[in-house]
Scaffold this active site. Structure first.
Site, PDB file in Angstrom:
ATOM      1  N   SER A  46       0.833  -1.198   0.000  1.00 35.06           N
ATOM      2  CA  SER A  46       0.000   0.000   0.000  1.00 35.06           C
ATOM      3  C   SER A  46       0.877   1.260   0.000  1.00 35.06           C
ATOM      4  O   SER A  46       1.665   1.440  -0.921  1.00 35.06           O
ATOM      5  CB  SER A  46      -0.983  -0.059   1.176  1.00 35.06           C
ATOM      6  OG  SER A  46      -2.017   0.858   0.999  1.00 35.06           O
ATOM      7  N   ASP A  66     -10.335  -5.474  -2.989  1.00 34.48           N
ATOM      8  CA  ASP A  66      -9.673  -4.465  -2.162  1.00 34.48           C
ATOM      9  C   ASP A  66     -10.556  -3.212  -2.153  1.00 34.48           C
ATOM     10  O   ASP A  66     -10.805  -2.612  -3.205  1.00 34.48           O
ATOM     11  CB  ASP A  66      -8.313  -4.177  -2.795  1.00 34.48           C
ATOM     12  CG  ASP A  66      -7.462  -3.214  -2.005  1.00 34.48           C
ATOM     13  OD1 ASP A  66      -8.018  -2.317  -1.348  1.00 34.48           O
ATOM     14  OD2 ASP A  66      -6.235  -3.350  -2.071  1.00 34.48           O
ATOM     15  N   HIS A  88      -7.471  -5.933   1.024  1.00 40.85           N
ATOM     16  CA  HIS A  88      -6.261  -5.116   1.161  1.00 40.85           C
ATOM     17  C   HIS A  88      -5.365  -5.561   2.316  1.00 40.85           C
ATOM     18  O   HIS A  88      -4.286  -5.012   2.489  1.00 40.85           O
ATOM     19  CB  HIS A  88      -6.687  -3.657   1.388  1.00 40.85           C
ATOM     20  CG  HIS A  88      -5.600  -2.641   1.150  1.00 40.85           C
ATOM     21  ND1 HIS A  88      -5.076  -2.379  -0.103  1.00 40.85           N
ATOM     22  CD2 HIS A  88      -4.936  -1.811   2.004  1.00 40.85           C
ATOM     23  CE1 HIS A  88      -4.150  -1.434  -0.005  1.00 40.85           C
ATOM     24  NE2 HIS A  88      -4.032  -1.071   1.255  1.00 40.85           N
TER      25      HIS A  88
HETATM   26  N1  LIG Z   1      -7.776   2.598   9.684  1.00 35.25           N
HETATM   27  C1  LIG Z   1      -8.071   2.443   8.296  1.00 35.25           C
HETATM   28  C2  LIG Z   1      -7.381   1.242   7.730  1.00 35.25           C
HETATM   29  C3  LIG Z   1      -5.904   1.362   7.718  1.00 35.25           C
HETATM   30  C4  LIG Z   1      -5.299   0.283   6.862  1.00 35.25           C
HETATM   31  O1  LIG Z   1      -5.995  -0.479   6.212  1.00 35.25           O
HETATM   32  N2  LIG Z   1      -3.981   0.224   6.824  1.00 35.25           N
HETATM   33  C5  LIG Z   1      -3.362  -0.765   5.991  1.00 35.25           C
HETATM   34  C6  LIG Z   1      -2.466  -0.085   5.034  1.00 35.25           C
HETATM   35  S1  LIG Z   1      -3.414   1.000   3.990  1.00 35.25           S
HETATM   36  C7  LIG Z   1      -2.278   1.795   3.022  1.00 35.25           C
HETATM   37  O2  LIG Z   1      -1.183   2.092   3.283  1.00 35.25           O
HETATM   38  C8  LIG Z   1      -2.626  -1.755   6.853  1.00 35.25           C
HETATM   39  O3  LIG Z   1      -1.664  -2.378   6.427  1.00 35.25           O
HETATM   40  N3  LIG Z   1      -3.100  -1.937   8.082  1.00 35.25           N
HETATM   41  C9  LIG Z   1      -2.501  -2.816   9.039  1.00 35.25           C
HETATM   42  C10 LIG Z   1      -3.207  -4.115   9.206  1.00 35.25           C
HETATM   43  O4  LIG Z   1      -2.845  -4.830  10.139  1.00 35.25           O
HETATM   44  O5  LIG Z   1      -4.084  -4.453   8.382  1.00 35.25           O
HETATM   45  C11 LIG Z   1      -9.555   2.345   8.040  1.00 35.25           C
HETATM   46  O6  LIG Z   1     -10.259   2.659   8.972  1.00 35.25           O
HETATM   47  O7  LIG Z   1      -9.963   1.998   6.934  1.00 35.25           O
END
Ligand SMILES: N[C@@H](CCC(=O)N[C@@H](CSC=O)C(=O)NCC(=O)O)C(=O)O
Length: 280
Positions: free
Chosen positions: A147, A226, A259
């Site tokens: 991401s 995603d 995602h």
């Molecule tokens: N808080 C957000 C969601 C944040 C999210 O999905 N972060 C991803 C990376 S997104 C792009 O850089 C991530 O890797 N999160 C860590 C995990 O453990 O999944 C929302 O509310 O949508």
């Protein structure tokens, strides 16, 4: 010298977490290292992983399940944090997609971010630190990420093909200039002049290439379920830029995957083997 915070035996190797003063950031920064078994007296290939929004140096090591294959392949894994911590910038923890946990791997030039939010320089400095402290081969360094970090890996590799021999990404924000996340971050860190954003946009960098910077190919995996795909990611823009430059790209679209780290853990083995093949 980096301070070893903790370590854990893992698939015959060792999972470590460090903190070290960063010249680039002007603050201590954390990073994690997986050292595979049998490293003594050797120079092993190294693979950097850049994580996404809201993540830390721990996220990939605890969620992706990469260590088993890294142990088999003799690959050192390194994961930095995603931003400075405790920089003291007002509002830096107010939103999850800008500020803390969201450094976007750029060097900020706008106040109040410019003093500490210098993640581009930090990744290059960490590469040097890791090569000096680990049994690592400086000629065999790759980079990948997810991401925000998938884009960071593409962008940093395209700017520094002499430092990173292989690159891949999971669901990268492939054209941040076109994406709301990228516009917010680049506007905040780099200012309103969009011409200054191009140097940090992987699709724009690829559009400027006269030939293929990675003739061995680039690997991108993208989930078709995603929720960020349509609005934020634009893999097709990067695909078109690669086609224009003659850059071989394997962009694999996977029905049913979202995602998150269930997606990443499904395909992480392919990425590690892809890098190992190119790094030798
Ligand atoms: N808080 C957000 C969601 C944040 C999210 O999905 N972060 C991803 C990376 S997104 C792009 O850089 C991530 O890797 N999160 C860590 C995990 O453990 O999944 C929302 O509310 O949508």
């Amino acid at each position: 010298m980096p301070e070893l915070l903790n370590e854990h035996a893992c698939f015959g190797g060792v999972q470590r977490f460090y903190r070290a003063d960063s010249q680039a950031i002007g603050l201590p920064m954390r990073f994690s290292v997986y050292l595979p078994p049998g490293a003594e007296g050797k120079r092993l290939p190294v693979l950097f992983y850049l994580a996404g929004l809201t993540c830390t140096e721990e996220t990939f090591m605890t969620k992706a399940g990469a260590q088993r294959v890294a142990a088999q392949e003799g690959l050192i894994l390194v994961a930095p944090d995603t931003s400075p911590r405790g920089a003291g910038v007002a509002g830096e923890t107010d939103s999850w997609d800008f500020g803390a946990g969201a450094g976007f791997y750029v060097d900020a030039v706008q106040e109040p971010w410019a003093r500490h939010y210098r993640m581009y320089s930090h990744i290059l400095e960490l590469r040097e630190l890791v090569l000096a402290m680990l049994p690592a081969d400086p000629a065999r360094v790759g980079i990948f990420g997810h991401s925000m970090g998938g884009h960071g890996a593409l962008m940093i590799a395209l700017r520094n093909p002499e430092l990173f021999r292989s690159v891949s990404a999971f669901a990268p924000i492939a054209a941040p200039i076109r994406a709301p996340w990228g516009q917010k971050a680049f506007g905040g860190y780099l200012g309103p002049d969009q011409a200054a954003w191009r140097q940090y946009d992987a699709t724009e960098l690829m559009n400027d290439m006269a030939g293929a910077p990675f003739p061995g190919g680039i690997l991108i995996d993208q989930g078709q379920d995603d929720k960020f795909l349509a609005e934020q990611l634009y893999p097709e823009a990067f695909e078109q830029a690669c086609a224009r430059a003659g850059q071989p790209l394997s962009l694999r679209r996977h029905a049913g995957y979202d995602h998150g780290y269930y997606f990443i853990s499904t395909f992480v083995e392919d990425h590690l083997r892809f890098h190992r093949r190119l790094l030798g």
